[in-house]
Design an enzyme around this catalytic site. Structure first.
Site, PDB file in Angstrom:
ATOM      1  N   GLU A  34      -4.694   2.458   6.953  1.00 58.30           N
ATOM      2  CA  GLU A  34      -4.521   2.581   5.473  1.00 58.30           C
ATOM      3  C   GLU A  34      -5.588   3.561   4.882  1.00 58.30           C
ATOM      4  OE1 GLU A  34      -5.991  -0.770   2.121  1.00 58.30           O
ATOM      5  OE2 GLU A  34      -5.110  -1.633   4.058  1.00 58.30           O
ATOM      6  N   ARG A  88       0.845  -1.371  -0.174  1.00 61.20           N
ATOM      7  CA  ARG A  88       0.004   0.023   0.098  1.00 61.20           C
ATOM      8  C   ARG A  88       0.865   1.314  -0.081  1.00 61.20           C
ATOM      9  NH1 ARG A  88      -2.456  -3.625  -1.225  1.00 61.20           N
ATOM     10  NH2 ARG A  88      -4.243  -4.645  -0.478  1.00 61.20           N
ATOM     11  N   SER A 116     -11.112  -0.742   3.598  1.00 60.84           N
ATOM     12  CA  SER A 116     -10.466  -1.136   4.632  1.00 60.84           C
ATOM     13  C   SER A 116      -9.679  -0.149   5.638  1.00 60.84           C
ATOM     14  CB  SER A 116      -9.298  -2.017   4.250  1.00 60.84           C
ATOM     15  OG  SER A 116      -9.848  -3.309   3.542  1.00 60.84           O
TER      16      SER A 116
END
Length: 301
Positions: free
Chosen positions: A285, A166, A215
């Site tokens: 995130e 990520r 998420s």
């Protein structure tokens, strides 16, 4: 401010563009007509004005005080797709994941089915190395074209991206205007079956029909964030009008009237409880951007 060909709006509400449906306005919102328009605008924009890209707003908390500077949103002019050969497609930076995956399917290109499951745009996927169901952008990207903060246009190859989980090494303020991705030959029917499987799995496990942001926390090495959140007793936890989803504990939801501060405070409380229970410090995130409003949120750990 430079005079662009695209739409430039002052004090632009962002809540309607964000999946959480809350948060403050952008000082300026710019929707360029094309990549040349974007490059000319950024080249003329004073260097001290901050710039932020906005895709579909699915992985973001916009704080209640709003976003200073310019928010760049790539609209329909950047939804273009072009099949280059039997395994390769070039996508505009604003292309939604659903359109990207269906374009690959129609061309008989497999390996991009997972893009359907990410609620965002190609530009966002490329910047964050978006991924799901065992694949990430780093597995299919060959190169991307970006407009840097100073208006310079540059092509980054896969090796230039510095991809980790990520994360990419794209400079701050850089806007991805197109990306070239490579899969492998496949049968459209089989590709569609895999897309259907992914859609059914998401529908069964995620709170897709709520005001959410996707998420919330990155998965730590060796475990899943949702397990740690659940084990810390946070399923259904409420702060203000924000709640940890009962269906999937790595999702936060706006029950109706949550402020951005409610959502961020809830996330920080979850981080604190997980740290106390397991010793693991969860990393966000979801991007948290902008200025605090009346309530400043302090880190939980």
């Amino acid at each position: 401010m430079p005079a662009p060909r695209g739409d430039l709006t002052a004090d632009a509400p962002l809540a309607k563009l964000i999946w959480f449906k809350t948060g403050g306005p952008a000082e300026l919102l710019f929707e360029p007509e094309d990549a040349d328009d974007l490059a000319a605008f950024l080249a003329a924009l004073p260097a001290d004005v901050p710039v932020m890209g906005l895709g579909l707003g699915s992985n973001m908390i916009v704080r209640d005080g709003g976003v200073a500077g310019v928010v760049i949103r790539l609209g329909k002019p950047f939804f273009d797709t072009e099949v280059l050969d039997k395994t390769t497609v070039r996508f505009g930076g604003g292309t939604p994941g659903v359109l990207a995956s269906s374009t690959a399917r129609d061309a008989g290109i497999a390996g991009m089915e997972f893009l359907k499951s990410i609620p965002g745009t190609v530009g966002g996927f490329v910047r964050m190395n978006g991924g799901a169901y065992g694949r990430e952008v780093k597995d299919i990207l060959t190169e991307c074209d970006v407009v840097l903060r100073d208006g310079t246009r540059k092509t980054f190859g896969l090796a230039d991206m510095g991809y980790t989980y990520r994360h990419s090494d794209l400079p701050e303020g850089a806007i991805v205007v197109s990306a070239t991705m490579r899969g492998e030959p496949g049968e459209p029917a089989a590709i569609q079956a895999e897309m259907d499987r992914i859609s059914e799995a998401r529908e069964a496990s995620q709170p897709l029909r709520t005001k959410t942001g996707g998420s919330t926390f990155k998965n730590p090495d060796g475990t899943s964030a949702w397990k740690l959140v659940d084990e810390a007793g946070c399923r259904g936890l409420i702060v203000g009008d924000a709640q940890v989803s009962e269906k999937h504990t790595n999702f936060l939801i706006n029950r109706g009237e949550a402020s951005a501060a409610d959502i961020e405070m809830l996330g920080e409380e979850v981080r604190r409880r997980v740290k106390d229970k397991s010793g693991v410090t969860l990393e966000w995130e979801i991007r948290r951007v902008g200025k605090f409003g009346a309530t400043k949120v302090e880190p939980g750990v």
